[in-house]
Design an enzyme around this catalytic site. Structure first.
Site, PDB file in Angstrom:
ATOM      1  N   LYS A 132     122.146  56.080   8.846  1.00 41.46           N
ATOM      2  CA  LYS A 132     123.163  55.557   9.745  1.00 41.46           C
ATOM      3  C   LYS A 132     122.661  55.588  11.201  1.00 41.46           C
ATOM      4  O   LYS A 132     121.630  56.218  11.480  1.00 41.46           O
ATOM      5  CB  LYS A 132     124.441  56.392   9.566  1.00 41.46           C
ATOM      6  CG  LYS A 132     125.055  56.255   8.154  1.00 41.46           C
ATOM      7  CD  LYS A 132     126.322  57.083   8.008  1.00 41.46           C
ATOM      8  CE  LYS A 132     126.987  56.860   6.662  1.00 41.46           C
ATOM      9  NZ  LYS A 132     128.274  57.610   6.554  1.00 41.46           N
ATOM     10  N   TYR A 134     132.612  49.170   3.229  1.00 39.10           N
ATOM     11  CA  TYR A 134     133.604  50.249   3.198  1.00 39.10           C
ATOM     12  C   TYR A 134     134.990  49.738   2.814  1.00 39.10           C
ATOM     13  O   TYR A 134     135.994  50.263   3.290  1.00 39.10           O
ATOM     14  CB  TYR A 134     133.642  50.958   4.552  1.00 39.10           C
ATOM     15  CG  TYR A 134     132.480  51.920   4.775  1.00 39.10           C
ATOM     16  CD1 TYR A 134     132.177  52.912   3.831  1.00 39.10           C
ATOM     17  CD2 TYR A 134     131.704  51.862   5.920  1.00 39.10           C
ATOM     18  CE1 TYR A 134     131.130  53.800   4.025  1.00 39.10           C
ATOM     19  CE2 TYR A 134     130.650  52.759   6.127  1.00 39.10           C
ATOM     20  CZ  TYR A 134     130.366  53.727   5.177  1.00 39.10           C
ATOM     21  OH  TYR A 134     129.335  54.618   5.365  1.00 39.10           O
ATOM     22  N   PHE A 138     140.760  56.575   9.757  1.00 39.36           N
ATOM     23  CA  PHE A 138     139.476  56.600  10.472  1.00 39.36           C
ATOM     24  C   PHE A 138     138.630  55.344  10.236  1.00 39.36           C
ATOM     25  O   PHE A 138     137.504  55.253  10.733  1.00 39.36           O
ATOM     26  CB  PHE A 138     138.678  57.858  10.092  1.00 39.36           C
ATOM     27  CG  PHE A 138     138.452  58.031   8.612  1.00 39.36           C
ATOM     28  CD1 PHE A 138     137.420  57.377   7.954  1.00 39.36           C
ATOM     29  CD2 PHE A 138     139.287  58.866   7.869  1.00 39.36           C
ATOM     30  CE1 PHE A 138     137.208  57.546   6.595  1.00 39.36           C
ATOM     31  CE2 PHE A 138     139.090  59.035   6.505  1.00 39.36           C
ATOM     32  CZ  PHE A 138     138.045  58.364   5.860  1.00 39.36           C
ATOM     33  N   THR A 186     130.376  64.746   1.871  1.00 36.95           N
ATOM     34  CA  THR A 186     130.703  63.806   2.962  1.00 36.95           C
ATOM     35  C   THR A 186     130.778  64.523   4.310  1.00 36.95           C
ATOM     36  O   THR A 186     130.253  64.035   5.315  1.00 36.95           O
ATOM     37  CB  THR A 186     132.059  63.125   2.662  1.00 36.95           C
ATOM     38  OG1 THR A 186     131.963  62.495   1.386  1.00 36.95           O
ATOM     39  CG2 THR A 186     132.421  62.115   3.727  1.00 36.95           C
ATOM     40  N   ARG A 231     122.721  66.002   4.680  1.00 41.02           N
ATOM     41  CA  ARG A 231     123.838  66.266   5.596  1.00 41.02           C
ATOM     42  C   ARG A 231     123.945  67.746   5.959  1.00 41.02           C
ATOM     43  O   ARG A 231     124.307  68.097   7.087  1.00 41.02           O
ATOM     44  CB  ARG A 231     125.141  65.764   4.977  1.00 41.02           C
ATOM     45  CG  ARG A 231     125.235  64.233   4.969  1.00 41.02           C
ATOM     46  CD  ARG A 231     126.333  63.753   4.045  1.00 41.02           C
ATOM     47  NE  ARG A 231     126.549  62.317   4.130  1.00 41.02           N
ATOM     48  CZ  ARG A 231     127.321  61.644   3.267  1.00 41.02           C
ATOM     49  NH1 ARG A 231     127.925  62.281   2.276  1.00 41.02           N
ATOM     50  NH2 ARG A 231     127.484  60.344   3.398  1.00 41.02           N
ATOM     51  N   ASN A 258     127.546  61.653   9.911  1.00 41.75           N
ATOM     52  CA  ASN A 258     126.928  62.349   8.764  1.00 41.75           C
ATOM     53  C   ASN A 258     125.595  61.770   8.294  1.00 41.75           C
ATOM     54  O   ASN A 258     125.189  61.960   7.148  1.00 41.75           O
ATOM     55  CB  ASN A 258     127.941  62.528   7.632  1.00 41.75           C
ATOM     56  CG  ASN A 258     128.437  61.212   7.086  1.00 41.75           C
ATOM     57  OD1 ASN A 258     127.999  60.150   7.523  1.00 41.75           O
ATOM     58  ND2 ASN A 258     129.327  61.270   6.120  1.00 41.75           N
ATOM     59  N   HIS A 266     124.116  57.315   4.255  1.00 36.18           N
ATOM     60  CA  HIS A 266     125.018  56.812   3.219  1.00 36.18           C
ATOM     61  C   HIS A 266     124.285  56.870   1.886  1.00 36.18           C
ATOM     62  O   HIS A 266     123.078  56.635   1.835  1.00 36.18           O
ATOM     63  CB  HIS A 266     125.422  55.360   3.499  1.00 36.18           C
ATOM     64  CG  HIS A 266     126.061  54.706   2.305  1.00 36.18           C
ATOM     65  ND1 HIS A 266     127.382  54.927   1.970  1.00 36.18           N
ATOM     66  CD2 HIS A 266     125.546  53.911   1.328  1.00 36.18           C
ATOM     67  CE1 HIS A 266     127.657  54.262   0.847  1.00 36.18           C
ATOM     68  NE2 HIS A 266     126.559  53.639   0.442  1.00 36.18           N
ATOM     69  N   GLU A 310     126.857  47.303  -3.673  1.00 34.57           N
ATOM     70  CA  GLU A 310     126.319  47.509  -2.329  1.00 34.57           C
ATOM     71  C   GLU A 310     124.933  46.882  -2.174  1.00 34.57           C
ATOM     72  O   GLU A 310     124.620  46.296  -1.137  1.00 34.57           O
ATOM     73  CB  GLU A 310     126.258  49.007  -2.023  1.00 34.57           C
ATOM     74  CG  GLU A 310     127.644  49.632  -1.869  1.00 34.57           C
ATOM     75  CD  GLU A 310     127.612  51.150  -1.787  1.00 34.57           C
ATOM     76  OE1 GLU A 310     126.513  51.752  -1.763  1.00 34.57           O
ATOM     77  OE2 GLU A 310     128.708  51.759  -1.740  1.00 34.57           O
TER      78      GLU A 310
HETATM   79  P1  GDP Z   1     130.656  59.262   1.427  1.00 37.50           P
HETATM   80  O1  GDP Z   1     130.636  58.434   0.173  1.00 37.50           O
HETATM   81  O2  GDP Z   1     130.251  60.681   1.189  1.00 37.50           O
HETATM   82  O3  GDP Z   1     129.892  58.631   2.568  1.00 37.50           O
HETATM   83  O4  GDP Z   1     132.196  59.385   1.887  1.00 37.50           O
HETATM   84  P2  GDP Z   1     133.379  58.301   1.847  1.00 37.50           P
HETATM   85  O5  GDP Z   1     133.000  57.119   1.018  1.00 37.50           O
HETATM   86  O6  GDP Z   1     134.617  59.038   1.492  1.00 37.50           O
HETATM   87  O7  GDP Z   1     133.505  57.884   3.381  1.00 37.50           O
HETATM   88  C1  GDP Z   1     132.600  56.972   3.939  1.00 37.50           C
HETATM   89  C2  GDP Z   1     132.238  57.402   5.340  1.00 37.50           C
HETATM   90  O8  GDP Z   1     133.371  57.391   6.183  1.00 37.50           O
HETATM   91  C3  GDP Z   1     131.696  58.815   5.466  1.00 37.50           C
HETATM   92  O9  GDP Z   1     130.333  58.917   5.106  1.00 37.50           O
HETATM   93  C4  GDP Z   1     131.895  59.084   6.937  1.00 37.50           C
HETATM   94  O10 GDP Z   1     130.901  58.432   7.723  1.00 37.50           O
HETATM   95  C5  GDP Z   1     133.221  58.390   7.189  1.00 37.50           C
HETATM   96  N1  GDP Z   1     134.324  59.337   7.087  1.00 37.50           N
HETATM   97  C6  GDP Z   1     134.862  59.916   5.975  1.00 37.50           C
HETATM   98  N2  GDP Z   1     135.874  60.738   6.276  1.00 37.50           N
HETATM   99  C7  GDP Z   1     135.995  60.686   7.641  1.00 37.50           C
HETATM  100  C8  GDP Z   1     136.867  61.317   8.569  1.00 37.50           C
HETATM  101  O11 GDP Z   1     137.752  62.090   8.235  1.00 37.50           O
HETATM  102  N3  GDP Z   1     136.682  61.005   9.893  1.00 37.50           N
HETATM  103  C9  GDP Z   1     135.728  60.147  10.312  1.00 37.50           C
HETATM  104  N4  GDP Z   1     135.597  59.889  11.637  1.00 37.50           N
HETATM  105  N5  GDP Z   1     134.884  59.522   9.455  1.00 37.50           N
HETATM  106  C10 GDP Z   1     135.020  59.805   8.144  1.00 37.50           C
HETATM  107 MG    MG Z   2     131.427  56.548  -0.232  1.00 40.45          MG
END
Ligand code: GDP
Ligand code: MG
Length: 161
Positions: A20, A60, A68, A102, A113, A123, A126, A137
């Site tokens: 990222k 996403y 968020f 995450t 991470r 973080n 991805h 994707e």
């Molecule tokens: P991942 O699959 O582990 O990347 O997690 P998710 O698919 O649930 O979320 C996608 C991305 O959204 C995460 O990698 C973070 O960059 C972002 N994200 C998730 N939860 C939060 C949050 O509570 N706050 C913020 N600012 N970003 C978040």
């Molecule tokens: Mg995800």
């Protein structure tokens, strides 16, 4: 017990990994790539780009209702990303494990991470979360011409064939 002879199709599983914008800015691309290379996975696609907003909102799409979501789009379009496709046995699940939770605050040390992140909003990487998600994707980010079919010379040192 585990069947040691994996089917050919199992060895062709693919996942999408992206460094990222924060990871690129912090010059972590090399270290991220190195982890998957060392593990034995095969790199079959890699490029750097500034992701357009429509691509990011498709990527996403499952987060569209989250509070968020706008922040995520802003973060992900704040600079170039390095997107890659990695191939190998159980690559989706293994890469998720190597990337960690995450929220970096909950991610184990030894994960990307857990080693390079502090806060959920930054973080570093991805990783696709399922085989089906990875296929979606990969099609979104890559043209099939950009994905390389090549043979690793040490294939039979990594898999029993
Ligand atoms: P991942 O699959 O582990 O990347 O997690 P998710 O698919 O649930 O979320 C996608 C991305 O959204 C995460 O990698 C973070 O960059 C972002 N994200 C998730 N939860 C939060 C949050 O509570 N706050 C913020 N600012 N970003 C978040
Ligand atoms: Mg995800």
């Amino acid at each position: 017990y585990y069947c040691t002879t994996a089917g050919i199709a199992d060895l062709r599983e693919r996942t999408l990994i992206a460094v990222k914008p924060d990871g690129v800015q912090r010059r972590l691309v090399g270290q991220v790539v190195q982890r998957f290379e060392k593990r034995g996975f095969k790199l079959v696609g890699l490029k750097m780009l500034k992701a357009p907003e429509d691509l990011l909102s498709q990527h996403y799409q499952n987060l569209q209702k989250k509070p968020f979501f706008p922040e995520v789009l802003c973060y992900m379009s704040s600079g170039p990303v390095v997107v890659m496709v990695w191939e190998g046995y159980n690559v989706v699940q293994t890469c998720r494990m190597m990337v960690g939770k995450t929220n970096p605050a909950e991610a184990d040390p030894g994960t990307v991470r857990g080693d390079f992140g502090i806060h959920v909003s930054r973080n570093v990487v991805h990783a696709s979360d399922s085989v089906e998600g990875a296929q979606r994707e990969i099609q979104l980010w890559f043209d099939c011409k950009e994905l390389m079919d090549w043979d690793c010379c040490d294939h039979n040192k990594i898999y029993e064939l």
